[in-house]
Design a protein around this motif. Structure first.
Motif, mmCIF file in Angstrom:
data_model
loop_
_atom_site.group_PDB
_atom_site.id
_atom_site.type_symbol
_atom_site.label_atom_id
_atom_site.label_comp_id
_atom_site.label_asym_id
_atom_site.label_seq_id
_atom_site.Cartn_x
_atom_site.Cartn_y
_atom_site.Cartn_z
ATOM 1 N N VAL A 194 4.763 8.609 -26.406
ATOM 2 C CA VAL A 194 4.536 10.036 -26.203
ATOM 3 C C VAL A 194 5.713 10.711 -25.507
ATOM 4 N N ALA A 195 6.434 9.981 -24.657
ATOM 5 C CA ALA A 195 7.559 10.583 -23.935
ATOM 6 C C ALA A 195 8.642 11.070 -24.879
ATOM 7 N N GLU A 196 8.856 10.367 -25.984
ATOM 8 C CA GLU A 196 9.893 10.775 -26.939
ATOM 9 C C GLU A 196 9.577 12.135 -27.543
ATOM 10 N N VAL A 197 8.321 12.378 -27.840
ATOM 11 C CA VAL A 197 7.915 13.657 -28.428
ATOM 12 C C VAL A 197 7.987 14.763 -27.378
ATOM 13 N N LEU A 198 7.489 14.488 -26.182
ATOM 14 C CA LEU A 198 7.483 15.503 -25.135
ATOM 15 C C LEU A 198 8.895 15.895 -24.707
ATOM 16 N N ALA A 199 9.826 14.946 -24.778
ATOM 17 C CA ALA A 199 11.209 15.219 -24.381
ATOM 18 C C ALA A 199 12.053 15.755 -25.522
ATOM 19 N N ASP A 200 11.430 15.987 -26.679
ATOM 20 C CA ASP A 200 12.148 16.462 -27.865
ATOM 21 C C ASP A 200 13.236 15.468 -28.279
ATOM 22 N N MET A 201 12.878 14.177 -28.220
ATOM 23 C CA MET A 201 13.810 13.112 -28.554
ATOM 24 C C MET A 201 13.225 12.177 -29.615
ATOM 25 N N GLN A 233 0.828 -1.203 0.000
ATOM 26 C CA GLN A 233 0.000 0.000 0.000
ATOM 27 C C GLN A 233 0.865 1.257 0.000
ATOM 28 N N HIS A 234 1.966 1.212 0.723
ATOM 29 C CA HIS A 234 2.888 2.353 0.754
ATOM 30 C C HIS A 234 3.479 2.596 -0.631
ATOM 31 N N LEU A 235 3.855 1.514 -1.311
ATOM 32 C CA LEU A 235 4.377 1.653 -2.671
ATOM 33 C C LEU A 235 3.293 2.172 -3.613
ATOM 34 N N ALA A 236 2.087 1.633 -3.482
ATOM 35 C CA ALA A 236 0.986 2.021 -4.369
ATOM 36 C C ALA A 236 0.704 3.518 -4.293
ATOM 37 N N LYS A 237 0.754 4.064 -3.090
ATOM 38 C CA LYS A 237 0.472 5.492 -2.915
ATOM 39 C C LYS A 237 1.526 6.374 -3.579
ATOM 40 N N ARG A 238 2.724 5.829 -3.775
ATOM 41 C CA ARG A 238 3.822 6.601 -4.361
ATOM 42 C C ARG A 238 4.025 6.318 -5.852
ATOM 43 N N SER A 239 3.192 5.453 -6.433
ATOM 44 C CA SER A 239 3.413 4.991 -7.810
ATOM 45 C C SER A 239 2.542 5.746 -8.805
ATOM 46 N N HIS A 240 3.147 6.131 -9.944
ATOM 47 C CA HIS A 240 2.447 6.938 -10.933
ATOM 48 C C HIS A 240 2.898 6.574 -12.344
ATOM 49 N N GLU A 241 2.016 6.790 -13.283
ATOM 50 C CA GLU A 241 2.383 6.772 -14.701
ATOM 51 C C GLU A 241 3.111 8.075 -15.004
ATOM 52 N N LEU A 242 4.054 8.042 -15.932
ATOM 53 C CA LEU A 242 4.964 9.165 -16.185
ATOM 54 C C LEU A 242 4.258 10.490 -16.438
ATOM 55 N N PRO A 244 -1.618 13.785 -21.161
ATOM 56 C CA PRO A 244 -0.736 13.804 -22.342
ATOM 57 C C PRO A 244 -1.178 14.811 -23.384
ATOM 58 N N ARG A 245 -2.454 14.987 -23.553
ATOM 59 C CA ARG A 245 -2.954 15.946 -24.534
ATOM 60 C C ARG A 245 -2.585 17.376 -24.124
ATOM 61 N N ARG A 246 -2.645 17.644 -22.838
ATOM 62 C CA ARG A 246 -2.286 18.978 -22.357
ATOM 63 C C ARG A 246 -0.841 19.305 -22.703
ATOM 64 N N LEU A 247 0.073 18.378 -22.430
ATOM 65 C CA LEU A 247 1.481 18.644 -22.736
ATOM 66 C C LEU A 247 1.743 18.643 -24.236
ATOM 67 N N LEU A 248 1.068 17.790 -24.970
ATOM 68 C CA LEU A 248 1.267 17.761 -26.422
ATOM 69 C C LEU A 248 0.848 19.071 -27.077
ATOM 70 N N ARG A 249 -0.170 19.725 -26.509
ATOM 71 C CA ARG A 249 -0.605 21.001 -27.084
ATOM 72 C C ARG A 249 0.457 22.082 -26.962
ATOM 73 N N LEU A 291 0.604 8.182 -31.348
ATOM 74 C CA LEU A 291 1.264 8.219 -30.052
ATOM 75 C C LEU A 291 0.440 7.462 -29.020
ATOM 76 N N ALA A 292 1.122 6.942 -28.012
ATOM 77 C CA ALA A 292 0.477 6.334 -26.856
ATOM 78 C C ALA A 292 1.500 6.299 -25.736
ATOM 79 N N GLY A 293 1.074 5.863 -24.545
ATOM 80 C CA GLY A 293 1.950 5.854 -23.396
ATOM 81 C C GLY A 293 2.298 4.486 -22.883
ATOM 82 N N ASP A 294 2.046 3.446 -23.677
ATOM 83 C CA ASP A 294 2.302 2.082 -23.217
ATOM 84 C C ASP A 294 2.922 1.273 -24.351
#
Length: 259
Positions: free
Chosen positions: A240-247, A110-119, A158-163, A214-217
């Motif tokens: 999507v991370a490659e585009v957002l990071a300019d890579m 549960q402690h790990l779950a509370k700290r875990s996020h998608e990028l 992701p759409r917010r950052l892509l814009r 694009l997708a995140g998985d």
């Protein structure tokens, strides 16, 4: 990229994921770049799988064995971040349930779950990132991967950052929230159904007229890239991370690397 205002320094453990490690390491480097831009110190503990294949196949004991390793590896970081909704969802949603019969491990899970996020949701929802300093010329469309969408609420982030990406135009994908047919072990257990689903998805992608999907998985991306290639649909596929990071200077997923 500018560090978001009022984002206190934090230590993030990057869960690279098996598919990123084996098929698209660039995504891992892009994740590090984005996290550092958000004011995070990034560490990559020794790691293997998150245990999802065993879990989805009903082998709870093997899934537990792997989960114990992950919980121990990421015990001393502020957050655990994965460039994958399915792996992030495994940690966030399924680890606590997996150890429901072991009180001490259940607390650790549960402690790990509370700290875990998608990028991308971590960047936007936790770190307050509203824009990126990146450029990508062309029209893109976005597929919402099932686990990220349904287990972690990844949709608008992701759409917010892509814009904010210069030169990029987003066109919405019909049925963006419909599964692509990968589903982890689903595509192995039910190949005919999976193939029909990804065929329908490829047709939806073609109809958008976008040049890039694009997708995140990575599971979804590999599945869709393979079907688009076999059907001869000229759409590039990227995380999507490659585009957002300019890579996004590497060849798209599935394309030959001639460097």
């Amino acid at each position: 990229m500018d560090t978001p205002p009022n984002a206190a320094p934090c230590r993030v453990g990057l869960l690279v994921t098996c598919l990123v490690d084996l098929f698209r390491p660039t995504v891992g480097f892009a994740a590090v770049k984005l996290l550092e831009a958000a004011g995070c110190t990034v560490v990559v503990p020794p790691q293997t799988c998150c245990g999802q294949p065993a879990y989805n196949s009903g082998d709870r004991e093997k899934a537990k064995r792997v989960a114990r390793q992950v919980i121990a590896a990421f015990a001393d970081v502020d957050y655990v971040v994965a460039p994958s909704g399915s792996c992030g969802g495994m940690l966030h949603e399924h680890y606590p349930e997996l150890f429901a019969d072991e009180p001490e491990m259940a607390l650790a899970a549960q402690h790990l779950a509370k700290r875990s996020h998608e990028l991308v949701s971590f960047l936007v929802d936790v770190r307050g990132m509203g824009r990126v300093d990146a450029r990508f010329e062309g029209v893109v469309t976005y597929h919402d991967s099932c686990s990220g969408l349904r287990e972690l609420g990844v949709k608008e982030q992701p759409r917010r950052l892509l814009r904010s990406v210069g030169g990029l135009t987003i066109t919405e994908l019909p049925g963006a929230e419909t599964c692509c047919g990968f589903g982890g072990t689903f595509c192995v257990k039910y190949p005919a159904i999976s193939d029909r689903m990804v065929t329908d998805k490829a047709e939806d992608v073609r109809r958008t007229g976008a040049g890039t999907l694009l997708a995140g998985d990575m599971g979804c991306l590999l599945n869709m890239a393979g079907k688009l290639s076999r059907l001869g649909v000229p759409v590039a596929v990227r995380h999507v991370a490659e585009v957002l990071a300019d890579m996004a200077d590497r060849p798209p997923i599935g394309a030959p690397d001639r460097s």
